[in-house]
Design a protein around this motif. Structure first.
Motif, short mmCIF file in Angstrom:
data_model
loop_
_atom_site.label_atom_id
_atom_site.label_comp_id
_atom_site.label_asym_id
_atom_site.label_seq_id
_atom_site.Cartn_x
_atom_site.Cartn_y
_atom_site.Cartn_z
N ALA A 195 0.81 -1.22 0.00
CA ALA A 195 0.00 0.00 0.00
C ALA A 195 0.85 1.27 0.00
O ALA A 195 0.33 2.35 0.28
N SER A 196 2.13 1.13 -0.31
CA SER A 196 3.01 2.29 -0.44
C SER A 196 3.47 2.40 -1.88
O SER A 196 3.56 1.41 -2.61
N TRP A 197 3.78 3.63 -2.27
CA TRP A 197 4.31 3.83 -3.62
C TRP A 197 5.23 5.03 -3.65
O TRP A 197 5.23 5.87 -2.73
N LEU A 198 6.04 5.11 -4.70
CA LEU A 198 6.90 6.26 -4.94
C LEU A 198 6.30 7.07 -6.07
O LEU A 198 5.90 6.52 -7.10
N ARG A 199 6.25 8.37 -5.87
CA ARG A 199 5.73 9.28 -6.90
C ARG A 199 6.90 10.08 -7.46
O ARG A 199 7.53 10.87 -6.73
N ILE A 200 7.19 9.85 -8.72
CA ILE A 200 8.27 10.58 -9.40
C ILE A 200 7.62 11.66 -10.25
O ILE A 200 6.86 11.37 -11.18
N GLN A 201 7.93 12.90 -9.92
CA GLN A 201 7.24 14.02 -10.57
C GLN A 201 7.99 15.31 -10.24
O GLN A 201 8.50 15.46 -9.12
N GLU A 202 8.07 16.20 -11.21
CA GLU A 202 8.69 17.51 -11.00
C GLU A 202 10.09 17.37 -10.40
O GLU A 202 10.46 18.05 -9.43
N ASN A 203 10.86 16.45 -10.96
CA ASN A 203 12.26 16.24 -10.55
C ASN A 203 12.41 15.86 -9.09
O ASN A 203 13.43 16.17 -8.45
N ASP A 204 11.41 15.17 -8.53
CA ASP A 204 11.49 14.70 -7.16
C ASP A 204 10.97 13.26 -7.09
O ASP A 204 10.23 12.80 -7.98
N ILE A 205 11.37 12.54 -6.06
CA ILE A 205 10.87 11.20 -5.77
C ILE A 205 10.34 11.22 -4.35
O ILE A 205 11.11 11.43 -3.41
N GLN A 206 9.03 11.03 -4.18
CA GLN A 206 8.44 11.09 -2.85
C GLN A 206 7.75 9.78 -2.50
O GLN A 206 7.15 9.13 -3.36
N LEU A 207 7.86 9.42 -1.22
CA LEU A 207 7.14 8.26 -0.71
C LEU A 207 5.70 8.65 -0.45
O LEU A 207 5.42 9.67 0.18
N PRO A 222 20.06 0.46 8.95
CA PRO A 222 18.80 0.76 8.24
C PRO A 222 17.96 1.75 9.02
O PRO A 222 17.99 1.78 10.26
N TYR A 223 17.18 2.57 8.30
CA TYR A 223 16.37 3.58 8.95
C TYR A 223 15.05 3.74 8.19
O TYR A 223 14.89 3.27 7.06
N GLU A 224 14.10 4.44 8.83
CA GLU A 224 12.77 4.64 8.27
C GLU A 224 12.61 6.06 7.72
O GLU A 224 13.18 7.01 8.27
N ILE A 225 11.85 6.19 6.65
CA ILE A 225 11.42 7.51 6.21
C ILE A 225 9.89 7.52 6.16
O ILE A 225 9.26 6.51 5.87
N GLU A 226 9.31 8.65 6.44
CA GLU A 226 7.87 8.78 6.56
C GLU A 226 7.24 9.18 5.22
O GLU A 226 7.91 9.72 4.33
N PRO A 227 5.93 8.93 5.05
CA PRO A 227 5.23 9.37 3.83
C PRO A 227 5.44 10.86 3.57
O PRO A 227 5.53 11.65 4.50
N ASP A 228 5.53 11.20 2.29
CA ASP A 228 5.77 12.55 1.79
C ASP A 228 7.23 12.98 1.92
O ASP A 228 7.57 14.11 1.60
N SER A 229 8.09 12.07 2.37
CA SER A 229 9.53 12.35 2.38
C SER A 229 10.09 12.23 0.97
O SER A 229 9.62 11.42 0.15
N SER A 230 11.13 13.00 0.70
CA SER A 230 11.81 12.93 -0.59
C SER A 230 12.96 11.93 -0.54
O SER A 230 13.67 11.84 0.46
N LEU A 231 13.13 11.18 -1.61
CA LEU A 231 14.24 10.24 -1.73
C LEU A 231 15.24 10.72 -2.79
O LEU A 231 16.10 9.96 -3.23
#
Length: 235
Positions: A195-207, A222-231
């Motif tokens: 139920a998670s996805w990466l959104r690649i848009q406007e030169n960004d990658i967001q969870l 290893p570490y966690e990143i939260e939704p709406d974080s940039s990768l």
């Protein structure tokens, strides 16, 4: 400019296929009436036609039409006027093998890089990393190469599962296997939960989605990143 949705899975518990992504897909494919479907991963070994018909029935719910890439006699023609692309899940080894043997990998990469909207689920997401080496699938065929699209500067582990402290299973966890990968390979790995996805848009990658993702980097804890974080800086 890339415009992609890279999802861990097509189906989540209590929801029909892709339903949890419908709002996102309506936005992704807002200028697309017809979508090129790549069914090579063939979940459960179903035929290319069976897979395509099933996906077409799903996309009818958001008023989109699906054409399977295997319906074209020429790959160049398949990509010439495509308004969007979807690569479905199944076996990543089989998918990558067919992408190479049908000369699809390069035109697919070119389409994505020029902004054609792209959806990947499961195996179709695994191929967006630098290599397919962090898939969970059995090697039922031998692809010419493990290198994939490199849409993102890291690898994906779709369907990432956390270790279960109550399990009596003593075998390797996903985390253990990814650590083994990092003994020999440098690129980061994103453990993408259901139920998670990466959104690649406007030169960004967001969870996106409800859950955090687990990030693995060589020689780091290893570490966690939260939704709406940039990768974007993960490489």
């Amino acid at each position: 400019m890339q415009n992609c949705v890279i999802a861990s899975t097509s189906t989540i518990h209590g929801s029909g296929p892709l339903e949890y992504l419908f709002d996102t897909l309506i936005e992704l494919y807002k200028d697309s009436e017809q979508i090129l479907f790549i069914p090579y991963a063939r979940p459960g070994g179903i035929s290319l036609d069976e897979y395509t018909i099933g996906v077409n029935n799903i996309f009818k719910k958001i008023n989109k039409r699906i054409l399977g890439i295997h319906m074209f006699s020429d790959i160049t023609e398949a990509f010439e006027n495509t308004q969007g692309v979807f690569t479905g899940g199944g076996n990543t080894f089989l998918l990558v093998n067919q992408l190479y043997r049908n000369n699809v990998l390069e035109p697919l990469k070119q389409a994505i890089d020029t902004g054609v909207p792209y959806l990947g689920t499961s195996a179709g997401s695994n191929i967006c990393g630098l290599t397919m080496q962090t898939t969970n699938d059995m090697p039922i065929v031998h692809p010419p190469s493990l290198k994939t699209l490199g849409v993102m500067p890291f690898n994906i582990n779709a369907h990432y599962l956390d270790p279960d402290p109550n399990s009596t299973h003593k075998g390797e966890t996903r985390e253990t296997r990814i650590k083994e990968f990092h003994k020999l390979n440098p690129q980061p790995v994103v453990g993408l939960r259901e139920a998670s996805w990466l959104r690649i848009q406007e030169n960004d990658i967001q969870l996106k989605g409800e859950f955090s993702a687990r990030i693995f980097e060589q020689n780091k804890i290893p570490y966690e990143i939260e939704p709406d974080s940039s990768l974007l800086g993960l490489n």
